[in-house]
Design a protein around this motif. Sequence first.
Motif, PDB file in Angstrom:
ATOM      1  N   GLN A  18     -26.830 -51.323 -12.406  1.00  0.00           N
ATOM      2  CA  GLN A  18     -27.717 -50.235 -12.823  1.00  0.00           C
ATOM      3  C   GLN A  18     -26.989 -48.891 -12.753  1.00  0.00           C
ATOM      4  O   GLN A  18     -27.028 -48.102 -13.701  1.00  0.00           O
ATOM      5  N   PHE A  19     -26.328 -48.635 -11.628  1.00  0.00           N
ATOM      6  CA  PHE A  19     -25.584 -47.382 -11.484  1.00  0.00           C
ATOM      7  C   PHE A  19     -24.382 -47.345 -12.422  1.00  0.00           C
ATOM      8  O   PHE A  19     -24.032 -46.295 -12.961  1.00  0.00           O
ATOM      9  N   PHE A  20     -23.766 -48.499 -12.616  1.00  0.00           N
ATOM     10  CA  PHE A  20     -22.634 -48.622 -13.536  1.00  0.00           C
ATOM     11  C   PHE A  20     -23.047 -48.162 -14.936  1.00  0.00           C
ATOM     12  O   PHE A  20     -22.357 -47.367 -15.569  1.00  0.00           O
ATOM     13  N   ALA A  21     -24.188 -48.651 -15.399  1.00  0.00           N
ATOM     14  CA  ALA A  21     -24.655 -48.283 -16.733  1.00  0.00           C
ATOM     15  C   ALA A  21     -24.902 -46.782 -16.826  1.00  0.00           C
ATOM     16  O   ALA A  21     -24.545 -46.147 -17.821  1.00  0.00           O
ATOM     17  N   ARG A  23     -23.443 -44.399 -15.006  1.00  0.00           N
ATOM     18  CA  ARG A  23     -22.171 -43.674 -14.925  1.00  0.00           C
ATOM     19  C   ARG A  23     -21.337 -43.828 -16.189  1.00  0.00           C
ATOM     20  O   ARG A  23     -20.838 -42.860 -16.736  1.00  0.00           O
ATOM     21  N   VAL A  24     -21.175 -45.057 -16.624  1.00  0.00           N
ATOM     22  CA  VAL A  24     -20.269 -45.319 -17.743  1.00  0.00           C
ATOM     23  C   VAL A  24     -20.875 -44.909 -19.072  1.00  0.00           C
ATOM     24  O   VAL A  24     -20.202 -44.340 -19.924  1.00  0.00           O
ATOM     25  N   LEU A  25     -22.157 -45.175 -19.254  1.00  0.00           N
ATOM     26  CA  LEU A  25     -22.779 -44.903 -20.549  1.00  0.00           C
ATOM     27  C   LEU A  25     -23.432 -43.540 -20.633  1.00  0.00           C
ATOM     28  O   LEU A  25     -23.710 -43.061 -21.719  1.00  0.00           O
ATOM     29  N   GLY A  26     -23.669 -42.919 -19.496  1.00  0.00           N
ATOM     30  CA  GLY A  26     -24.308 -41.610 -19.491  1.00  0.00           C
ATOM     31  C   GLY A  26     -23.364 -40.506 -19.921  1.00  0.00           C
ATOM     32  O   GLY A  26     -22.151 -40.589 -19.757  1.00  0.00           O
ATOM     33  N   GLU A  27     -23.911 -39.480 -20.487  1.00  0.00           N
ATOM     34  CA  GLU A  27     -23.122 -38.329 -20.905  1.00  0.00           C
ATOM     35  C   GLU A  27     -22.732 -37.499 -19.694  1.00  0.00           C
ATOM     36  O   GLU A  27     -23.542 -37.266 -18.805  1.00  0.00           O
ATOM     37  N   GLY A  28     -21.511 -37.044 -19.665  1.00  0.00           N
ATOM     38  CA  GLY A  28     -21.051 -36.178 -18.598  1.00  0.00           C
ATOM     39  C   GLY A  28     -21.026 -36.839 -17.234  1.00  0.00           C
ATOM     40  O   GLY A  28     -21.160 -36.181 -16.223  1.00  0.00           O
ATOM     41  N   SER A  29     -20.851 -38.157 -17.205  1.00  0.00           N
ATOM     42  CA  SER A  29     -20.856 -38.854 -15.932  1.00  0.00           C
ATOM     43  C   SER A  29     -19.563 -38.591 -15.166  1.00  0.00           C
ATOM     44  O   SER A  29     -18.518 -38.369 -15.735  1.00  0.00           O
ATOM     45  N   ASP A  66     -14.891 -45.345 -22.265  1.00  0.00           N
ATOM     46  CA  ASP A  66     -13.826 -45.948 -21.475  1.00  0.00           C
ATOM     47  C   ASP A  66     -14.240 -46.045 -20.018  1.00  0.00           C
ATOM     48  O   ASP A  66     -14.802 -45.106 -19.460  1.00  0.00           O
ATOM     49  N   MET A  67     -13.961 -47.185 -19.417  1.00  0.00           N
ATOM     50  CA  MET A  67     -14.196 -47.372 -17.987  1.00  0.00           C
ATOM     51  C   MET A  67     -12.930 -46.997 -17.236  1.00  0.00           C
ATOM     52  O   MET A  67     -11.836 -47.308 -17.677  1.00  0.00           O
ATOM     53  N   THR A  68     -13.101 -46.354 -16.099  1.00  0.00           N
ATOM     54  CA  THR A  68     -11.941 -46.066 -15.266  1.00  0.00           C
ATOM     55  C   THR A  68     -11.530 -47.337 -14.529  1.00  0.00           C
ATOM     56  O   THR A  68     -12.310 -48.286 -14.399  1.00  0.00           O
TER      57      THR A  68
END
Length: 86
Positions: A18-21, A23-29, A66-68
Amino acid sequence: MNLDETSIPYDRFVRHLQFFARRVLGEGSVQSADEFLFTLGRSQYPVVYGCAEKIGDYVQKTYHKDMTNAEKGFLVYHMINTLSVH
């Protein structure tokens, strides 16, 4: 493979997703730059690491995000705990 949906590792994995989505998909994460889990996962759990890489490829192709390496490392960590791949 059967997962114990009542286990603490499973619950943590779902919460991480849930947090991954967000962070990764949110704007300005903002994502962590700590790559310790990524490096450990790559060397100690190559199959699980490969899964995290595939997830990263999917996210990039589908959402153009992109995922870190740190985020991939957290995925590896939670997959190992959830699947008991020790």
